[in-house]
Design a protein around this motif. Structure first.
Motif, PDB file in Angstrom:
ATOM      1  N   LEU A 155       1.134   3.319  -3.040  1.00  0.00           N
ATOM      2  CA  LEU A 155      -0.055   4.142  -3.479  1.00  0.00           C
ATOM      3  C   LEU A 155      -0.583   5.133  -2.373  1.00  0.00           C
ATOM      4  O   LEU A 155      -0.927   6.238  -2.967  1.00  0.00           O
ATOM      5  CB  LEU A 155      -1.330   2.971  -3.472  1.00  0.00           C
ATOM      6  CG  LEU A 155      -0.995   1.553  -4.066  1.00  0.00           C
ATOM      7  CD1 LEU A 155      -2.376   0.635  -3.879  1.00  0.00           C
ATOM      8  CD2 LEU A 155      -1.160   1.833  -5.654  1.00  0.00           C
ATOM      9  N   ILE A 156      -0.162   5.077  -1.200  1.00  0.00           N
ATOM     10  CA  ILE A 156      -0.471   6.183  -0.127  1.00  0.00           C
ATOM     11  C   ILE A 156       0.519   7.342  -0.654  1.00  0.00           C
ATOM     12  O   ILE A 156      -0.096   8.489  -0.565  1.00  0.00           O
ATOM     13  CB  ILE A 156      -0.204   5.682   1.261  1.00  0.00           C
ATOM     14  CG1 ILE A 156      -1.267   4.592   1.480  1.00  0.00           C
ATOM     15  CG2 ILE A 156      -0.386   6.991   2.197  1.00  0.00           C
ATOM     16  CD1 ILE A 156      -0.838   3.825   2.732  1.00  0.00           C
ATOM     17  N   SER A 158       3.096  13.290   7.103  1.00  0.00           N
ATOM     18  CA  SER A 158       1.772  13.995   7.460  1.00  0.00           C
ATOM     19  C   SER A 158       2.239  15.077   8.478  1.00  0.00           C
ATOM     20  O   SER A 158       1.369  16.211   8.500  1.00  0.00           O
ATOM     21  CB  SER A 158       1.009  13.061   8.160  1.00  0.00           C
ATOM     22  OG  SER A 158      -0.162  12.615   7.139  1.00  0.00           O
ATOM     23  N   ILE A 169       5.060   7.427   6.573  1.00  0.00           N
ATOM     24  CA  ILE A 169       3.972   8.197   6.302  1.00  0.00           C
ATOM     25  C   ILE A 169       3.372   9.284   7.267  1.00  0.00           C
ATOM     26  O   ILE A 169       2.983  10.213   7.199  1.00  0.00           O
ATOM     27  CB  ILE A 169       2.813   7.304   5.956  1.00  0.00           C
ATOM     28  CG1 ILE A 169       3.423   6.237   4.736  1.00  0.00           C
ATOM     29  CG2 ILE A 169       1.647   7.584   5.741  1.00  0.00           C
ATOM     30  CD1 ILE A 169       2.353   4.872   4.587  1.00  0.00           C
ATOM     31  N   GLU A 217       1.796   8.175  -3.460  1.00  0.00           N
ATOM     32  CA  GLU A 217       1.458   8.785  -4.829  1.00  0.00           C
ATOM     33  C   GLU A 217       0.208   9.422  -4.534  1.00  0.00           C
ATOM     34  O   GLU A 217       0.188  10.770  -5.032  1.00  0.00           O
ATOM     35  CB  GLU A 217       1.142   7.636  -5.904  1.00  0.00           C
ATOM     36  CG  GLU A 217       0.450   7.904  -7.026  1.00  0.00           C
ATOM     37  CD  GLU A 217       1.542   8.418  -8.209  1.00  0.00           C
ATOM     38  OE1 GLU A 217       2.754   8.454  -7.751  1.00  0.00           O
ATOM     39  OE2 GLU A 217       1.018   8.988  -8.998  1.00  0.00           O
ATOM     40  N   ALA A 218      -0.782   8.844  -3.819  1.00  0.00           N
ATOM     41  CA  ALA A 218      -1.903   9.871  -3.427  1.00  0.00           C
ATOM     42  C   ALA A 218      -1.728  11.063  -2.761  1.00  0.00           C
ATOM     43  O   ALA A 218      -2.198  11.981  -2.905  1.00  0.00           O
ATOM     44  CB  ALA A 218      -3.171   9.127  -2.684  1.00  0.00           C
ATOM     45  N   PHE A 219      -0.505  10.904  -1.917  1.00  0.00           N
ATOM     46  CA  PHE A 219      -0.396  12.104  -1.066  1.00  0.00           C
ATOM     47  C   PHE A 219       0.277  13.108  -1.817  1.00  0.00           C
ATOM     48  O   PHE A 219       0.172  14.509  -1.527  1.00  0.00           O
ATOM     49  CB  PHE A 219       0.692  11.685  -0.082  1.00  0.00           C
ATOM     50  CG  PHE A 219       0.350  12.202   1.260  1.00  0.00           C
ATOM     51  CD1 PHE A 219       0.268  13.324   1.789  1.00  0.00           C
ATOM     52  CD2 PHE A 219       0.558  11.305   2.440  1.00  0.00           C
ATOM     53  CE1 PHE A 219      -0.077  13.757   3.038  1.00  0.00           C
ATOM     54  CE2 PHE A 219       0.307  11.451   3.750  1.00  0.00           C
ATOM     55  CZ  PHE A 219      -0.138  12.913   4.045  1.00  0.00           C
ATOM     56  N   LEU A 220       1.585  12.931  -2.482  1.00  0.00           N
ATOM     57  CA  LEU A 220       2.417  13.837  -3.006  1.00  0.00           C
ATOM     58  C   LEU A 220       2.319  14.288  -4.381  1.00  0.00           C
ATOM     59  O   LEU A 220       2.811  15.231  -4.720  1.00  0.00           O
ATOM     60  CB  LEU A 220       3.693  13.348  -2.762  1.00  0.00           C
ATOM     61  CG  LEU A 220       4.315  12.985  -1.127  1.00  0.00           C
ATOM     62  CD1 LEU A 220       5.607  12.578  -1.115  1.00  0.00           C
ATOM     63  CD2 LEU A 220       3.938  14.173  -0.545  1.00  0.00           C
ATOM     64  N   SER A 221       1.474  13.564  -5.233  1.00  0.00           N
ATOM     65  CA  SER A 221       1.565  13.860  -6.549  1.00  0.00           C
ATOM     66  C   SER A 221       0.739  15.270  -6.660  1.00  0.00           C
ATOM     67  O   SER A 221      -0.547  15.468  -6.183  1.00  0.00           O
ATOM     68  CB  SER A 221       0.692  12.816  -7.519  1.00  0.00           C
ATOM     69  OG  SER A 221      -0.665  12.739  -7.078  1.00  0.00           O
ATOM     70  N   GLY A 222       1.275  16.099  -7.632  1.00  0.00           N
ATOM     71  CA  GLY A 222       0.434  17.210  -7.811  1.00  0.00           C
ATOM     72  C   GLY A 222       0.430  18.465  -6.658  1.00  0.00           C
ATOM     73  O   GLY A 222      -0.224  19.666  -7.047  1.00  0.00           O
ATOM     74  N   LEU A 223       1.066  18.154  -5.718  1.00  0.00           N
ATOM     75  CA  LEU A 223       1.129  19.264  -4.446  1.00  0.00           C
ATOM     76  C   LEU A 223       1.969  20.422  -4.778  1.00  0.00           C
ATOM     77  O   LEU A 223       3.274  19.906  -5.564  1.00  0.00           O
ATOM     78  CB  LEU A 223       1.631  18.565  -3.233  1.00  0.00           C
ATOM     79  CG  LEU A 223       0.697  17.850  -2.521  1.00  0.00           C
ATOM     80  CD1 LEU A 223       1.480  17.240  -1.149  1.00  0.00           C
ATOM     81  CD2 LEU A 223      -0.664  18.581  -1.961  1.00  0.00           C
ATOM     82  N   SER A 224       1.647  21.467  -4.465  1.00  0.00           N
ATOM     83  CA  SER A 224       2.778  22.572  -4.467  1.00  0.00           C
ATOM     84  C   SER A 224       4.092  22.286  -3.930  1.00  0.00           C
ATOM     85  O   SER A 224       4.170  21.306  -3.031  1.00  0.00           O
ATOM     86  CB  SER A 224       2.274  23.806  -3.756  1.00  0.00           C
ATOM     87  OG  SER A 224       0.939  24.274  -4.434  1.00  0.00           O
ATOM     88  N   TRP A 259       4.689  22.406  -0.121  1.00  0.00           N
ATOM     89  CA  TRP A 259       4.236  21.066   0.624  1.00  0.00           C
ATOM     90  C   TRP A 259       5.480  20.065   0.653  1.00  0.00           C
ATOM     91  O   TRP A 259       5.424  19.342   1.493  1.00  0.00           O
ATOM     92  CB  TRP A 259       2.921  20.640   0.132  1.00  0.00           C
ATOM     93  CG  TRP A 259       1.874  21.287   0.666  1.00  0.00           C
ATOM     94  CD1 TRP A 259       0.873  22.004  -0.391  1.00  0.00           C
ATOM     95  CD2 TRP A 259       1.316  21.906   1.954  1.00  0.00           C
ATOM     96  NE1 TRP A 259      -0.162  22.411   0.219  1.00  0.00           N
ATOM     97  CE2 TRP A 259       0.049  22.490   1.641  1.00  0.00           C
ATOM     98  CE3 TRP A 259       1.783  21.772   3.227  1.00  0.00           C
ATOM     99  CZ2 TRP A 259      -0.767  22.938   2.632  1.00  0.00           C
ATOM    100  CZ3 TRP A 259       0.925  22.174   4.211  1.00  0.00           C
ATOM    101  CH2 TRP A 259      -0.307  22.846   3.883  1.00  0.00           C
ATOM    102  N   LYS A 278       0.714  -1.176   0.018  1.00  0.00           N
ATOM    103  CA  LYS A 278      -0.054  -0.114   0.088  1.00  0.00           C
ATOM    104  C   LYS A 278       0.896   1.352  -0.003  1.00  0.00           C
ATOM    105  O   LYS A 278       0.480   2.206  -0.587  1.00  0.00           O
ATOM    106  CB  LYS A 278      -0.969  -0.158   1.109  1.00  0.00           C
ATOM    107  CG  LYS A 278      -2.031  -0.701   0.943  1.00  0.00           C
ATOM    108  CD  LYS A 278      -3.221  -0.564   2.218  1.00  0.00           C
ATOM    109  CE  LYS A 278      -4.478  -0.985   1.547  1.00  0.00           C
ATOM    110  NZ  LYS A 278      -4.906  -0.277   0.383  1.00  0.00           N
TER     111      LYS A 278
END
Lengths: 174, 174
Positions: free
Chosen positions: B17-18, B151, B147, B20-27, B30, B14
């Motif tokens: 996946l986590i 956060s 993780i 990728e969901a967290f960090l893709s496309g963030l400024s 961050w 996991k």
């Protein structure tokens, strides 16, 4: 970082994706175990986040922006989820959160909050005067804090299993 | 929870996946801000996880299972990523981690580790004798810890922005 609405929305939009990636398809033990008496499991955290979406963040922003003279927030019940039906599968609970968050982000964007609006204030029942910017920053930090909590709670399930590594692993000692 | 290989693999699979969901496309803020001098940004954490995939977990499991008489692990450089090229976009760094992890999970499954194998031991340069089960439990907890760290580090960027709520928000006070 200084508060920016767009950068806050970036995170608020990610939380459902992160939680979905985190919790979908995990064994029941990972989902339902907690850190001991009177602590929360990942399942409880999702329930808590659902209540926030229903009764806290957007409701308070709308109150501040409304014509109402009474700007006092309703107290938020931080334990409300513990009185709810506890038998919903985690997948359904997560889906519920995703839907509510998606709806709330739409509302948030539709409010077209200006830089001036961010300074408008409401009254928190315990903390006193707070601005919309502080409220949205708190919403963002609150999400991140609960993602950290889920990670920590899950990690602790293996506290006895890591042997001598326990002293290197920060989340096991919190 | 007692250690189980399958339940550990659930989490290890996991993590990409986590993240990728967290960090893709963030400024960038961050991604690159940290908690102060000599602390890590989310970007640094991904670099650290990459080094773990390359030089730590699977390498050590394979050493324990090997015919080698010397079961002493190479020390793991926990700061190796700080000497690496720091200009790779986070998307490429995350992709690299995802590929390495996916490859390592394949190797892990292909080793067909039995319940007996889980008790086999290697020598950690500082901690002494450790079992394969403890090593895989630690790999799992290590993921979850980082993780939680990502956060927490992100949440701290808004420490000054939440106003009086700061005292309610656990990650801001760690």
């Amino acid at each position: 970082m200084k508060f920016e609405l767009d950068k806050s929305i970036e995170v608020l939009e990610k939380t459902p994706l992160i939680l979905e990636a985190f919790l979908s398809g995990l064994s029941e033990n990972w989902i339902h175990n907690n850190e001991g008496k009177n602590t929360w499991s990942p399942y409880d955290v999702i329930g808590h986040l659902i209540f926030g979406e229903k009764t806290d963040w957007i409701v308070r922003i709308q109150l501040i922006l409304s014509a109402s003279e009474n700007k006092m927030f309703e107290p938020f019940d931080r334990y409300a989820q513990l009185n709810e039906e506890q038998n919903l599968p985690i997948s359904q609970l997560t889906k519920k959160f995703i839907e509510l968050r998606s709806e709330n982000i739409k509302v948030l964007k539709s409010l077209n909050i200006s830089k001036e609006d961010l300074k408008l204030t409401g009254i928190h029942p315990e903390l006193g005067t707070v601005t919309i910017a502080q409220l949205i920053a708190t919403w963002t930090v609150h999400d991140l804090g609960h993602i950290a909590q889920i990670s920590r709670v899950m990690s602790k399930q293996y506290k006895e299993e890591v042997g001598p590594w326990v002293k290197y692993l920060g989340t096991l000692n919190k």
